[in-house]
Design a protein around this motif. Structure first.
Motif, PDB file in Angstrom:
ATOM      1  N   GLY B 135      46.231 -48.929  91.581  1.00 35.61           N
ATOM      2  CA  GLY B 135      46.892 -50.220  91.425  1.00 35.61           C
ATOM      3  C   GLY B 135      47.453 -50.731  92.741  1.00 35.61           C
ATOM      4  O   GLY B 135      47.370 -51.922  93.038  1.00 35.61           O
ATOM      5  N   LEU B 162      40.623 -50.364  86.860  1.00 34.95           N
ATOM      6  CA  LEU B 162      42.001 -49.945  86.601  1.00 34.95           C
ATOM      7  C   LEU B 162      42.212 -49.637  85.122  1.00 34.95           C
ATOM      8  O   LEU B 162      41.523 -50.183  84.257  1.00 34.95           O
ATOM      9  CB  LEU B 162      42.976 -51.051  87.022  1.00 34.95           C
ATOM     10  CG  LEU B 162      42.897 -51.497  88.474  1.00 34.95           C
ATOM     11  CD1 LEU B 162      43.888 -52.625  88.729  1.00 34.95           C
ATOM     12  CD2 LEU B 162      43.173 -50.339  89.410  1.00 34.95           C
ATOM     13  N   ARG B 166      47.814 -50.423  84.521  1.00 33.45           N
ATOM     14  CA  ARG B 166      47.713 -51.079  85.814  1.00 33.45           C
ATOM     15  C   ARG B 166      47.306 -52.538  85.641  1.00 33.45           C
ATOM     16  O   ARG B 166      47.791 -53.419  86.318  1.00 33.45           O
ATOM     17  CB  ARG B 166      46.689 -50.377  86.704  1.00 33.45           C
ATOM     18  CG  ARG B 166      47.036 -48.976  87.112  1.00 33.45           C
ATOM     19  CD  ARG B 166      48.183 -48.904  88.102  1.00 33.45           C
ATOM     20  NE  ARG B 166      49.462 -48.740  87.435  1.00 33.45           N
ATOM     21  CZ  ARG B 166      49.828 -47.642  86.786  1.00 33.45           C
ATOM     22  NH1 ARG B 166      49.028 -46.596  86.731  1.00 33.45           N
ATOM     23  NH2 ARG B 166      50.999 -47.563  86.188  1.00 33.45           N
ATOM     24  N   GLU B 169      49.974 -54.742  84.945  1.00 35.32           N
ATOM     25  CA  GLU B 169      50.853 -54.880  86.088  1.00 35.32           C
ATOM     26  C   GLU B 169      50.274 -55.919  87.069  1.00 35.32           C
ATOM     27  O   GLU B 169      51.001 -56.691  87.668  1.00 35.32           O
ATOM     28  CB  GLU B 169      50.885 -53.492  86.730  1.00 35.32           C
ATOM     29  CG  GLU B 169      51.875 -53.218  87.773  1.00 35.32           C
ATOM     30  CD  GLU B 169      51.620 -51.797  88.284  1.00 35.32           C
ATOM     31  OE1 GLU B 169      51.815 -50.821  87.514  1.00 35.32           O
ATOM     32  OE2 GLU B 169      51.182 -51.660  89.434  1.00 35.32           O
TER      33      GLU B 169
END
Lengths: 231, 365
Positions: B135, B162, B166, B169
């Motif tokens: 990430g 990912l 992640r 995020e």
């Protein structure tokens, strides 16, 4: 007692000088050829590859003779070179040229492999970030291939130290001018009582060769580590 | 404005893509092998089309008829690749500044510190890329592309490598970059939830051709109406407004002109717009609002069409505000409720399913 006489020292220093000069002059050409072979797409690529590798497969004496015909005083390019003040035959500079030619395939092979190991996508990423071809080469490809550049140089250096056939054919065996360690050992073995000198020089040759190989190993490890860090 | 009109033949694969977008965010959506990444590579200049042109705000990147082909390093198009492609021999800071150095001085309008702050990578600057997590690498890659002050920012499935955490995020970061830095973007993805959340214009590409084009709502209703079989793949996208949170239960109330949808978790500040993906299999139909059930999210609409397929039927409902909602039901249920074209109908949506649906991958074939 391990004591080197003046003639032996001369041969050692001459060998080192010839090998260093041979490596340095072939370095830019080696890098260019390796990069062209690794990345380039052009007609005659296999031909170029073949010509570069020729000294590796030809008898060294043949290479030396070809150099003599090409660059010797009466060679094809000899008069031209002489007119611009470059005389190679029977000079240490000629020995350096012979050694450079003989070491070139080894140098290019190692460098080509390391250029091929550079992730193309990194070069493309650099391109999208605004780097033109030369910038991509100097900022991305060359630094990432650096361990291979060093390994190739060391191999060429080691080859130059040991070169015998092409050198003796092209520039003969003149003490103080073209008599390298190898040529000196050969000479000592041909004269009565020369065995001791030959043995001392042999030990020196072994030490230098081992040191070069050891250095090459270290850089190879560095390269592997760097490639491992890519993942 | 981004204008793309290109054709390219690669082996037996024929790509023909044309679209234009006046707004900021274009998404190229399609399965792998559909040609969406190829389209992106044509825009970035990694490859050259056989025919056509690509223009951005009056600057021609390529025009085969005019004989123009700008090489990639002169296009000033930042690319965020699937695997970040950070330079392993440089520190994070050197990576970030790489493209900036090549940008003309007058164009370096994107502020280094602001990018570092938005992406939250201030503590990583001295590290080599080998010491970053997946990430983190992708955040640095986004920063690197952004700091080259590009005319256009391209994302090539930036989150495909990912994991879900992640992704959750990174996604808001891309959203923030879209809103704060005002760089036009083209985003390639096969994940519906990313595309719906981010894009102004979605170009659905299938087998090298543009299959649908439009805003998120229209495209997915149209695209999913075309496939008869997979009822699990059908989704509707509703644009809603966040009304407020119910802190006690951890729910968010979303207002749609046809009713209310409750969502587990947060969906943004009150008053902001959000898009909700609702799978057809998560919708229950009723003749009247059901009072004594667990369902709290109810929308009212009119039946627009009913498509039978075997024991099942796909009911398309027109909601107020020009949104369409698909509901999968059995044919028996449709008959027993007496549903016909033009009928009033209540769509009940399970909140427990929605929480997942907002982020769960759903594919449109």
């Amino acid at each position: 007692m391990f004591h080197l006489n003046a003639a032996e020292w001369t041969a050692i220093w001459l060998s080192l000088r010839i090998a260093i000069v041979a490596t340095l002059i072939s370095l830019p050409f080696g890098i260019a050829a390796a990069y062209a072979l690794a990345r380039g797409r052009f007609p005659g690529k296999s031909l170029l590859n073949g010509i570069i590798h020729l000294p590796l497969v030809l008898p060294p004496v043949v290479t030396g003779f070809l150099l003599l015909m090409l660059l010797g005083r009466r060679g094809a390019l000899g008069p031209f070179l002489a007119s611009i003040g470059i005389v190679l035959s029977f000079r240490w500079t000629g020995a350096a040229v012979a050694c450079a030619v003989m070491g070139f395939p080894l140098m290019v092979r190692a460098m080509r492999l390391s250029f091929e190991a550079v992730d193309r996508r990194l070069e493309l990423a650099a391109g999208t970030l605004g780097a033109s071809g030369p910038w991509r080469f100097f900022l991305v490809s060359l630094p990432l291939a650096f361990p291979g550049i060093i390994v190739g140089s060391i191999l060429a250096f080691a080859k130059a130290l040991g070169e015998f056939g092409a050198t003796i054919t092209f520039v003969s065996n003149i003490p103080g001018e073209t008599q390298t360690i190898s040529a000196a050992i050969y000479t000592y073995t041909q004269v009565p009582g020369g065995d001791e000198s030959a043995l001392r020089l042999t030990i020196v040759a072994i030490v230098i060769a081992l040191a070069a190989l050891f250095a090459s190993e270290i850089f190879q490890k560095m390269g592997e580590k760097r490639i491992a860090s890519l993942e | 404005m981004l204008e793309v009109n290109v054709a390219l033949k690669v082996g037996s694969f024929q790509l023909e893509v044309a679209f234009q977008n006046q707004k900021t965010f274009t998404a190229l959506f399609g399965q792998s092998g559909s040609g969406k990444s190829l389209t992106l590579n044509l825009i970035s200049g990694l490859i050259r089309p056989n025919e056509g042109f690509i223009r951005l705000d009056g600057v021609t990147f390529v025009d085969i008829n005019e004989g123009i082909f700008e090489p990639m390093h002169r296009r000033r198009v930042g690319v965020v690749f699937q695997d970040s492609n950070l330079f392993p021999h440089m520190s994070v800071r050197q990576n970030l500044l790489f493209g900036r150095w090549f940008a003309p001085k007058g164009d370096r309008r994107i502020d280094f510190d602001q990018v570092i702050e938005v992406l939250g990578i201030g503590k990583l600057l001295k590290r080599p890329p080998s010491r970053l997590s997946g990430g983190e690498r992708q955040r640095v890659a986004i920063g690197r592309a952004l700091l080259s002050c590009p005319r256009l920012l391209l994302f090539d499935e930036p989150m495909a490598a990912l994991d879900m955490e992640r992704k959750l995020e990174i996604l808001p970061l891309i959203e923030r970059i879209r809103d704060e830095f005002r760089v036009p973007m083209v985003y390639v993805s096969h994940a519906i939830e990313e595309v719906v959340r981010l894009a102004d214009l979605i170009v659905v590409i299938d087998a090298g051709k543009v299959k649908a084009i439009g805003g998120p709502g229209e495209v997915f209703s149209a695209a999913s109406a075309q496939s008869e079989e997979a009822r699990f793949d059908r989704s509707s996208v509703l644009t809603v407004r966040v009304a407020g949170e119910n802190a006690r239960y951890g729910l968010t109330e979303l207002k749609h002109s046809s009713g209310v949808i409750w969502l587990g978790g947060a969906a943004g500040p009150a008053g902001s717009e959000a898009r909700v993906i609702i799978k057809a299999t998560d919708v229950v139909l009723a003749n009247e609002p059901a009072h004594r059930t667990s369902v709290r999210s109810v929308l009212q609409g009119k039946v627009l069409s009913i498509h039978d397929s075997g024991p099942f039927a796909m009911v398309e409902i027109a909601l107020a505000g020009d949104n369409h909602l698909f509901a999968a039901a059995t044919r028996q249920a449709v008959d027993e409720l007496g549903l016909q074209k033009g009928c009033d109908v209540f769509a009940l949506i399970k909140t427990a399913a929605l929480d997942e649906a907002k982020i769960a991958p759903a594919h449109v074939s």
